[in-house]
Design an enzyme around this catalytic site. Structure first.
Site, PDB file in Angstrom:
ATOM      1  CG  ASP A  51       7.425   4.328  -3.288  1.00 36.96           C
ATOM      2  OD1 ASP A  51       8.269   4.918  -3.539  1.00 36.96           O
ATOM      3  OD2 ASP A  51       7.232   3.478  -2.377  1.00 36.96           O
ATOM      4  CG  ASP A  96      11.380   2.611  -0.628  1.00 35.75           C
ATOM      5  OD1 ASP A  96      10.311   2.671  -1.063  1.00 35.75           O
ATOM      6  OD2 ASP A  96      12.455   2.835  -0.931  1.00 35.75           O
ATOM      7  CB  THR A  99      12.450  -1.291  -3.714  1.00 37.09           C
ATOM      8  OG1 THR A  99      11.684  -1.053  -2.467  1.00 37.09           O
ATOM      9  CG2 THR A  99      12.156  -0.355  -4.734  1.00 37.09           C
ATOM     10  CB  THR A 100       9.571  -4.641   0.067  1.00 37.51           C
ATOM     11  OG1 THR A 100       9.965  -3.223   0.340  1.00 37.51           O
ATOM     12  CG2 THR A 100       9.714  -5.440   1.258  1.00 37.51           C
TER      13      THR A 100
HETATM   14  N1  LIG Z   1      -4.775  -2.624   0.336  1.00 34.14           N
HETATM   15  C1  LIG Z   1      -4.206  -3.651   0.106  1.00 34.14           C
HETATM   16  N2  LIG Z   1      -4.556  -4.754   0.417  1.00 34.14           N
HETATM   17  C2  LIG Z   1      -3.704  -5.716   0.096  1.00 34.14           C
HETATM   18  N3  LIG Z   1      -2.726  -5.933  -0.482  1.00 34.14           N
HETATM   19  C3  LIG Z   1      -2.269  -4.522  -0.894  1.00 34.14           C
HETATM   20  C4  LIG Z   1      -3.011  -3.326  -0.404  1.00 34.14           C
HETATM   21  N4  LIG Z   1      -2.206  -2.527  -0.952  1.00 34.14           N
HETATM   22  C5  LIG Z   1      -0.965  -2.771  -1.404  1.00 34.14           C
HETATM   23  N5  LIG Z   1      -0.792  -4.326  -1.228  1.00 34.14           N
HETATM   24  C6  LIG Z   1       0.080  -5.114  -1.571  1.00 34.14           C
HETATM   25  O1  LIG Z   1       1.189  -4.881  -0.976  1.00 34.14           O
HETATM   26  C7  LIG Z   1       2.508  -5.025  -1.467  1.00 34.14           C
HETATM   27  C8  LIG Z   1       3.403  -3.975  -1.655  1.00 34.14           C
HETATM   28  O2  LIG Z   1       3.910  -3.881  -0.424  1.00 34.14           O
HETATM   29  P1  LIG Z   1       5.071  -2.510  -0.092  1.00 34.14           P
HETATM   30  O3  LIG Z   1       4.550  -1.296  -0.992  1.00 34.14           O
HETATM   31  O4  LIG Z   1       5.246  -2.543   1.219  1.00 34.14           O
HETATM   32  O5  LIG Z   1       6.312  -3.242  -0.884  1.00 34.14           O
HETATM   33  P2  LIG Z   1       6.690  -2.860  -2.298  1.00 34.14           P
HETATM   34  O6  LIG Z   1       5.889  -2.352  -3.180  1.00 34.14           O
HETATM   35  O7  LIG Z   1       7.212  -4.332  -2.934  1.00 34.14           O
HETATM   36  O8  LIG Z   1       8.176  -2.246  -2.095  1.00 34.14           O
HETATM   37  P3  LIG Z   1       8.343  -0.561  -1.705  1.00 34.14           P
HETATM   38  O9  LIG Z   1       6.910   0.015  -1.867  1.00 34.14           O
HETATM   39  O10 LIG Z   1       8.908  -0.752  -0.289  1.00 34.14           O
HETATM   40  O11 LIG Z   1       9.315  -0.182  -2.773  1.00 34.14           O
HETATM   41  C9  LIG Z   1       1.969  -5.611  -3.113  1.00 34.14           C
HETATM   42  O12 LIG Z   1       2.045  -6.861  -3.174  1.00 34.14           O
HETATM   43  C10 LIG Z   1       0.451  -5.060  -3.120  1.00 34.14           C
HETATM   44  O13 LIG Z   1      -0.376  -5.696  -3.956  1.00 34.14           O
HETATM   45 MG   LIG Z   2       5.107  -0.269  -2.492  1.00 35.59          MG
END
Ligand SMILES: Nc1ncnc2c1ncn2[C@@H]1O[C@H](COP(=O)(O)OP(=O)(O)OP(=O)(O)O)[C@@H](O)[C@H]1O
Ligand SMILES: [Mg+2]
Length: 551
Positions: free
Chosen positions: A390, A61, A94-95
């Site tokens: 989340d 996260d 957040t990332t």
């Molecule tokens: N099955 C999937 N296939 C492709 N992309 C995906 C899939 N699931 C999630 N994503 C993408 O991954 C990204 C989110 O990644 P992640 O959850 O690691 O980071 P975040 O949401 O930005 O931050 P955090 O969850 O750490 O607060 C988004 O762009 C989302 O659309």
């Molecule tokens: Mg995320």
């Protein structure tokens, strides 16, 4: 006058100006973004963070990583703030927010080198952000609270790649059921009070043993084995006060000269305690939750009266019990009325992972639910908790806003494309800034590809070409290494996550860009601050406190 130095700053203060200040800040902000970049997406990695006490946190996260990293540099801290705000506002993304902020600054650096003034870049970025939000809104699709499957997809997308991977199907269902049972609808508008959902962690068992309880769980057992283990139609008294004899407040000495006297003294005490217990029984309650202690003898009397009692319940749990059962917290036993009692269909002690816990279900207020999270070790339970957190947040946001977009980099590519078109309509140097903004957004699909071991250039080209053909939801299937329709792949996210990324990242990038003068006074401590990045003011050196190998 000539040759006379004038001191306007305190001795030891450091000042960095102009380009130096800008590049210094940008460098630090980029470093922060770089630090979390590898965790983005379903194939993103985790980080192990060890604090000064040796406590270990394993997480993916963005906000948690940056919070734990204990960053020193002021501009770097601003990027940390972006992630924090994102976390507070929507709980996910957040990332992405930190990564986009870093990329915006990287692109700005190129523009500054081309002699474009930071204020022009800032205003171009603002224009671009406004347009980006507009495009995102136009991409949004509607989700209704009744569409359980779609809500589950939202939860799954948020949990993908997090610690809960193996049990994400079950946890997504739990998250959706929990959130939908606490939704409040007034004037057609939904709102979710996150506090109504309790999360109780219990180490032991498997993650798959986690469950949703419609009611409350108190991590305590009944105080006497002779008490009933289960009470149906529970009338609950919530005591703020102890069931024991108060110590006398004045120093008193009682002189006892014969065994009879001692006996009568003890009898008297017993009578007093009995009277207190009698008041509890007289209230009509058959379940007692007491925030304070309950004396041994009182336990015995309560057990004899067939009452289920729990003592030393946490204050926060008492408040939640009050809300769930509709009871009032009682401080004075003489003033209890039947209306003060709370109600639950069933109060029961059950064994969970070797410990006894008290389950309070069928409460007066059906909006109180508890998720009981299980897992083999504490680290597993913790990382499942943060993934679930989340999921709860995004489902709540989706229900509140009823707006969704597809994920997997598809909105970023579409927005970038529209921004490129928009840039062409602008004149002057702002056009370059808007273009740079568009390119910066592509960092999301690019990073998703990189983290999945795919060729980012090939993938981006394919994505762009599909979007140019009008497939607005084309995104990256990171598992198959192909560009597919994300909507059909059930990779969906709340619109608010994406608009918040745009707004928060833009604001912080603009703020950092507009700084051209850093004046830092010396601080007393921090030898690690010295010798950081050359020529930087104290406190600006490197990323103090970061575990090695984090970049
Ligand atoms: N099955 C999937 N296939 C492709 N992309 C995906 C899939 N699931 C999630 N994503 C993408 O991954 C990204 C989110 O990644 P992640 O959850 O690691 O980071 P975040 O949401 O930005 O931050 P955090 O969850 O750490 O607060 C988004 O762009 C989302 O659309
Ligand atoms: Mg995320």
């Amino acid at each position: 006058m000539a040759g006379q130095p004038i001191f306007i700053l305190k001795e030891g203060s450091k000042r960095t100006r102009g380009r130096d200040a800008q590049s210094n800040n940008i460098m630090a902000a980029k470093a922060v973004a770089e630090a979390v970049r590898t965790t983005l997406g379903p194939k993103g990695m985790d980080k192990m963070l060890v604090d000064s006490m040796g406590d270990v946190v394993i997480t993916n996260d963005g906000a948690t990583i940056l919070k734990e990293m204990d960053i020193e540099h002021p501009a770097a801290k601003m990027v940390v703030e972006v992630a924090k705000t994102q976390d507070e506002e929507v709980g996910d993304g957040t990332t992405s927010a930190a990564v986009v902020a870093g990329e915006l600054l990287k692109k700005a650096e190129d523009l500054i080198e081309q002699e474009i003034h930071p204020t022009i870049i800032a205003s171009g970025y603002r224009l671009a952000a406004e347009k980006a939000v507009e495009v995102l809104n136009s991409l949004a699709m509607t989700v209704e609270m009744s569409d359980r499957n779609l809500l589950i997809s939202i939860a799954e997308t948020a949990m993908t790649g997090k610690g809960a991977e193996s049990s994400k199907k079950l946890l997504s269902k739990i998250a959706v059921d929990a959130v939908t049972s606490v939704v409040d609808t007034t004037d057609g508008k939904n709102s979710v009070e996150r506090d109504n959902i309790n999360v109780v962690k219990k180490v032991g068992g498997r993650v798959e043993d986690s469950e949703l309880i419609r009611g409350m769980i108190i991590d305590k057992e009944r105080i006497h084995p002779n008490m009933p283990q289960k009470i149906k139609d529970a009338k609950i008294i919530l005591l703020n006060t102890a069931i024991e004899l108060k110590d006398t407040e004045v120093d008193a000495e009682i002189s006892i000269t014969s065994p009879d006297q001692l006996q009568s003294f003890l009898d008297q005490e017993e009578q007093m305690l009995k009277r207190i217990v009698q008041k509890v029984i007289g209230s009509g309650a058959n379940v007692v939750f007491c925030q304070k202690g309950i004396e041994d003898l009182a336990q015995h009397y309560l057990a004899k009266a067939g009452i289920f009692a729990v003592r030393r319940v946490k204050k926060s749990d008492m408040e939640k019990l009050a809300r769930a059962t509709g009871g009032n917290l009682i401080t004075n036993l003489d003033e209890v009325t039947p209306e003060d009692l709370g109600y639950a269909g069933l109060v029961e002690e059950k064994k969970v992972g070797g410990d006894n816990m008290t389950f309070v279900t069928g409460c007066n207020n059906p909006k109180a639910v508890t998720i009981l999270l299980r897992g083999g070790t504490e680290h597993v339970v913790d990382s499942v908790t943060s993934a679930l957190e989340d999921a709860l947040r995004v489902v709540a946001v989706a229900i509140e806003d009823e707006k969704l977009v597809a994920g997997g980099g598809s909105p970023e590519v579409e927005v970038a494309l529209r921004l490129q078109e928009y840039a062409a309509t602008l004149e002057g140097r702002e056009q370059l800034a808007v273009k740079a903004y568009a390119e910066a957004l592509e960092v999301i699909p690019r990073t998703l590809a990189e983290n999945a071991g795919l060729d980012p250039i090939d993938m981006l080209m394919e994505l762009r070409s599909q979007h140019e053909k009008g497939i607005k939801t084309a995104g990256l299937d990171v598992f198959e290494g192909k560009v597919v329709d994300m909507w059909k792949n059930f990779v969906v996210e709340p619109l608010r996550v994406k608009t918040q990324v745009i707004n928060a990242a833009t604001e912080s990038a603009v703020m950092i860009l507009r700084i051209d003068d850093i004046i830092a006074s010396t601080r007393t401590a921090g030898p690690e601050d010295m010798g950081g990045m050359g020529g930087m003011p104290p406190g600006m050196g490197g990323m103090g406190g970061m575990p090695p190998g984090m970049m």
